[in-house]
Design an enzyme around this catalytic site. Structure first.
Site, PDB file in Angstrom:
ATOM      1  CB  SER A 142      32.996  -9.213  55.337  1.00 60.82           C
ATOM      2  OG  SER A 142      33.985 -10.035  54.766  1.00 60.82           O
TER       3      SER A 142
ATOM      4  CG  HIS B   9      36.038  -6.474  52.801  1.00 58.87           C
ATOM      5  ND1 HIS B   9      36.812  -6.019  53.849  1.00 58.87           N
ATOM      6  CD2 HIS B   9      35.509  -7.661  53.205  1.00 58.87           C
ATOM      7  CE1 HIS B   9      36.745  -6.884  54.841  1.00 58.87           C
ATOM      8  NE2 HIS B   9      35.974  -7.889  54.470  1.00 58.87           N
TER       9      HIS B   9
END
Length: 384
Positions: free
Chosen positions: A298, A353
């Site tokens: 991610s 992230h």
């Protein structure tokens, strides 16, 4: 031969309540319906679904003179209706591509000036990325690598196929190779018989395995100088759901970003973003004094989105203004929602992230290219 679903000006269609990948309609119609095209009017017939009540049959009559901007996308047909409340968009799926083209041909061909400009700019954009990057080999390689590593880790947890994970004497012998393959095949048959393909591993065992395979654990990455974990952790996943969600987003977003940057530059963007995500996770763990055993793609995925924003923000990128607005309008809310959700869900490594997003944005400026095509090709295609 494909059935068009047409009978005497009546087309069988399917309506949707909306969504990112489905055409919507303002009449709250859902499911099977019809589109009846007459000389002066178009009748939209379907069922409106109501909470705690049976669906209700509906029919909307539209004047043909109010219908503009008809377009198709595969089996989908979309057009705009001009009314006292402004412009409304009506969309649905036809019985096939041929049916969609037939419906579009039967509807008015008028377009608003704004639509003509936007349509022309989208066509130019697609011509440009078709010229520079007609395929996306890196995305398919990344998908195969992530899925393949997850499968190999699962094989290891099941306790068979272990010779595949370390070099053993005798691998140069054909008989030894056949013996290993036979052992692996027997294990597969046992799992099929037991119907236990993806059982959850005990958390302690899984955590230990992730560390062994290269997770981003600060005491290993920083304490023992194993910096390669910043990148290897981006190819590891803790569960099938974790893998599936990341691969879906990577496939959806990555194809366009690879075609914009080009395959080689996109590979560099993905790797740099993955490293940035690993750094963000590790540094936040040290600052907060709560280090985590970080894994997942991610961070790199947020990075390619950051790279996309960097690319379309450049003045001479070759991405037309309409496409810039389209991308910001579709990707921006997704980005904000997922970062916001990351602060609320306790098991999300939001530092990875954000680290990947920042690294991707910076790398995007370094790796960006111009999408403008050579003058001779533009002249031959009638574009600029």
């Amino acid at each position: 031969m494909q059935d068009s679903g047409k009978a005497d000006g009546v087309f069988e269609v399917r309506f949707y309540r909306g969504g990112a990948n489905w055409p919507s309609n303002p009449f709250r119609l859902q499911g099977r319906g019809q589109l009846a095209i007459e000389p002066d009017f178009v009748y939209v017939r379907g069922s409106s679904h109501r909470s705690f009540r049976f669906p209700k049959k509906e029919e909307e009559r539209l004047r043909k003179v109010d219908i503009v901007n008809v377009r198709t996308a595969g089996e989908d047909v979309i057009f705009d209706v001009v009314g006292v409340q402004g412009m409304q968009e009506v969309g649905f799926s036809a019985a096939g591509r041929d049916a969609a083209k037939a419906i579009a041909a039967a509807l008015p061909s008028r377009c608003t000036p704004e639509f003509e400009v936007a349509h022309a700019e989208r066509e130019v954009f697609h011509d440009r990325i078709d010229y520079w990057s007609p395929s996306t080999p890196v995305i398919w390689t990344l998908l195969a690598a992530n899925i393949g590593i997850f499968f190999l880790m699962w094989l290891e947890r099941k306790g068979f196929g272990m010779p595949w994970f370390r070099p053993l004497p005798g691998w140069d012998s054909l008989a030894a190779v056949q013996a290993h393959l036979q052992l692996w095949q027997q294990g597969i048959h046992k799992l099929i018989a037991a119907r236990q393909w993806w059982p959850d591993a005990p958390p302690a065992l899984l955590a230990e395995q992730l560390v062994k395979w290269g997770s981003n654990l600060p005491r290993k990455t920083l304490g023992e100088g194993q910096w390669w974990r910043l990148l290897s952790s981006a190819f590891l996943h803790g569960s099938l759901l974790h893998l599936g969600m990341n691969m879906l987003v990577l496939w959806q977003a990555g194809q366009l970003v690879e075609r914009i940057f080009g395959s080689l530059r996109f590979a560099g963007l993905y790797l740099l973003a993955g490293i940035g995500g690993g750094l963000g996770s590790m540094l936040w763990g040290l600052v907060s004094q709560h280090p985590v055993n970080s894994v997942g793609a991610s961070g790199a995925i947020f990075g390619i989105i950051g790279g996309l924003f960097a690319f379309i923000g450049r003045e001479h990128s070759g991405v037309p203004p309409t496409v810039v607005r389209d991308l910001r309008g579709s990707v921006g809310p997704f980005l904000l929602f997922n970062i916001g959700a990351g602060f609320l869900y306790p098991h999300t490594d939001n530092a990875a992230h954000i680290g990947g997003l920042v690294a991707g944005w910076l790398a995007g400026h370094l790796l960006a290219r111009s999408l403008h095509v050579p003058a001779q090709h533009a002249a031959s295609q009638g574009t600029s």
